[in-house]
Motif scaffolding. Structure first.
Motif, PDB file in Angstrom:
ATOM      1  N   VAL A 141       8.332   8.298   3.613  1.00 30.34           N
ATOM      2  CA  VAL A 141       9.762   8.011   3.743  1.00 30.34           C
ATOM      3  C   VAL A 141      10.078   7.267   5.045  1.00 30.34           C
ATOM      4  N   PRO A 142       9.455   7.616   6.181  1.00 33.15           N
ATOM      5  CA  PRO A 142       9.748   6.837   7.395  1.00 33.15           C
ATOM      6  C   PRO A 142       9.379   5.355   7.261  1.00 33.15           C
ATOM      7  N   THR A 143       8.406   5.031   6.442  1.00 31.02           N
ATOM      8  CA  THR A 143       7.981   3.641   6.245  1.00 31.02           C
ATOM      9  C   THR A 143       8.790   2.943   5.154  1.00 31.02           C
ATOM     10  N   LEU A 144       8.956   3.617   4.017  1.00 31.37           N
ATOM     11  CA  LEU A 144       9.596   2.988   2.854  1.00 31.37           C
ATOM     12  C   LEU A 144      11.110   3.160   2.840  1.00 31.37           C
ATOM     13  N   GLY A 145      11.593   4.236   3.413  1.00 28.11           N
ATOM     14  CA  GLY A 145      12.998   4.601   3.260  1.00 28.11           C
ATOM     15  C   GLY A 145      13.139   5.544   2.070  1.00 28.11           C
ATOM     16  N   VAL A 146      14.231   6.253   2.034  1.00 28.11           N
ATOM     17  CA  VAL A 146      14.443   7.256   0.989  1.00 28.11           C
ATOM     18  C   VAL A 146      14.569   6.603  -0.386  1.00 28.11           C
TER      19      VAL A 146
ATOM     20  N   ILE B 159       0.820  -1.217   0.000  1.00 25.84           N
ATOM     21  CA  ILE B 159       0.000   0.000   0.000  1.00 25.84           C
ATOM     22  C   ILE B 159       0.856   1.270   0.000  1.00 25.84           C
ATOM     23  N   PRO B 160       1.839   1.430   0.919  1.00 21.33           N
ATOM     24  CA  PRO B 160       2.647   2.653   0.843  1.00 21.33           C
ATOM     25  C   PRO B 160       3.433   2.768  -0.459  1.00 21.33           C
ATOM     26  N   LEU B 161       3.855   1.638  -0.994  1.00 17.13           N
ATOM     27  CA  LEU B 161       4.587   1.653  -2.260  1.00 17.13           C
ATOM     28  C   LEU B 161       3.679   2.116  -3.396  1.00 17.13           C
ATOM     29  N   PHE B 162       2.452   1.622  -3.417  1.00 15.38           N
ATOM     30  CA  PHE B 162       1.472   2.026  -4.430  1.00 15.38           C
ATOM     31  C   PHE B 162       1.152   3.512  -4.293  1.00 15.38           C
TER      32      PHE B 162
ATOM     33  N   PHE C 115       3.002  15.889  -2.937  1.00 14.18           N
ATOM     34  CA  PHE C 115       4.344  15.298  -2.966  1.00 14.18           C
ATOM     35  C   PHE C 115       5.060  15.514  -1.638  1.00 14.18           C
ATOM     36  N   LEU C 116       5.015  16.738  -1.123  1.00 14.19           N
ATOM     37  CA  LEU C 116       5.709  17.036   0.130  1.00 14.19           C
ATOM     38  C   LEU C 116       5.084  16.294   1.308  1.00 14.19           C
ATOM     39  N   LEU C 117       3.765  16.283   1.378  1.00  6.61           N
ATOM     40  CA  LEU C 117       3.102  15.548   2.454  1.00  6.61           C
ATOM     41  C   LEU C 117       3.346  14.045   2.316  1.00  6.61           C
ATOM     42  N   GLY C 118       3.325  13.553   1.079  1.00  8.72           N
ATOM     43  CA  GLY C 118       3.601  12.136   0.838  1.00  8.72           C
ATOM     44  C   GLY C 118       5.018  11.764   1.232  1.00  8.72           C
ATOM     45  N   THR C 119       5.961  12.648   0.955  1.00  9.80           N
ATOM     46  CA  THR C 119       7.346  12.401   1.348  1.00  9.80           C
ATOM     47  C   THR C 119       7.449  12.261   2.864  1.00  9.80           C
ATOM     48  N   ALA C 120       6.863  13.204   3.576  1.00 12.61           N
ATOM     49  CA  ALA C 120       6.934  13.177   5.044  1.00 12.61           C
ATOM     50  C   ALA C 120       6.220  11.959   5.620  1.00 12.61           C
ATOM     51  N   ALA C 121       5.154  11.517   4.982  1.00  5.86           N
ATOM     52  CA  ALA C 121       4.382  10.385   5.507  1.00  5.86           C
ATOM     53  C   ALA C 121       4.982   9.038   5.127  1.00  5.86           C
TER      54      ALA C 121
END
Length: 172
Positions: A114-119, A5-8, A106-112
């Motif tokens: 990246v902690p789960t998926l990694g950079v 889900i986070p990847l999608f 994009f910015l909100l998605g990055t903050a939400a």
């Protein structure tokens, strides 16, 4: 949570990023690059300001010092940005006003995410989504762009990027 889900969602964020790029490119056919960027940034600032104001008014504490710890401050910031957005849109199709909202996502998605998926995985997934969206926008000649038809080589490039995302995910 299912790791898919986070990847999608990251791929969808990338698709939105390609929409923003296509919209800014379309707006730049009427305005200069700095003017198009400014217009996009005003929509981004308004979007982020409204999100923060909503959170504050909902009762979520904002981790800022006064006066940035209050919803009214962000409501005023969003209001000023919206006024500047409207003024900057004069003579441009009103649909271009949404350009910066894609950056907000994009910015909100990055903050939400990246902690789960990694950079690396987030970057790869958003890049794959951006490339897929860009090829679609090129195919149809979106927002006045010169159409660039899909080709086998382009398809291989898209598949290679998505394959890279899979490899990064497996290697994580």
């Amino acid at each position: 949570m299912d790791p898919f889900i986070p990847l999608f969602v990251a791929v969808l964020v990338g698709l939105g990023s390609s929409a923003q790029i296509a919209l800014i490119g379309g707006m730049a056919r009427v305005r200069s690059a700095p003017e198009s960027t400014f217009t996009s940034m005003m929509a981004t600032l308004a979007g982020i300001g409204l999100v923060l104001a909503f959170r504050a008014f909902r009762g979520d504490p904002l981790a800022y010092f006064a006066p940035l710890d209050r919803g009214i401050t962000f409501l005023v910031i969003a209001g000023v940005a919206l006024v500047l957005l409207v003024l900057s849109m004069k003579g441009v199709h009103p649909g271009y006003a949404v350009t910066g909202l894609f950056a907000t996502v994009f910015l909100l998605g990055t903050a939400a995410l990246v902690p789960t998926l990694g950079v690396a995985l987030f970057f790869g997934a958003t890049t794959a989504g951006s490339l897929l969206g860009a090829v679609i926008f090129d195919q149809i000649g979106a927002f006045g762009a010169q159409p660039a038809p899909m080709s086998l080589l382009r398809l291989v490039g898209i598949l290679a990027v998505f394959g890279g995302v899979i490899i990064v995910r497996i290697a994580k």
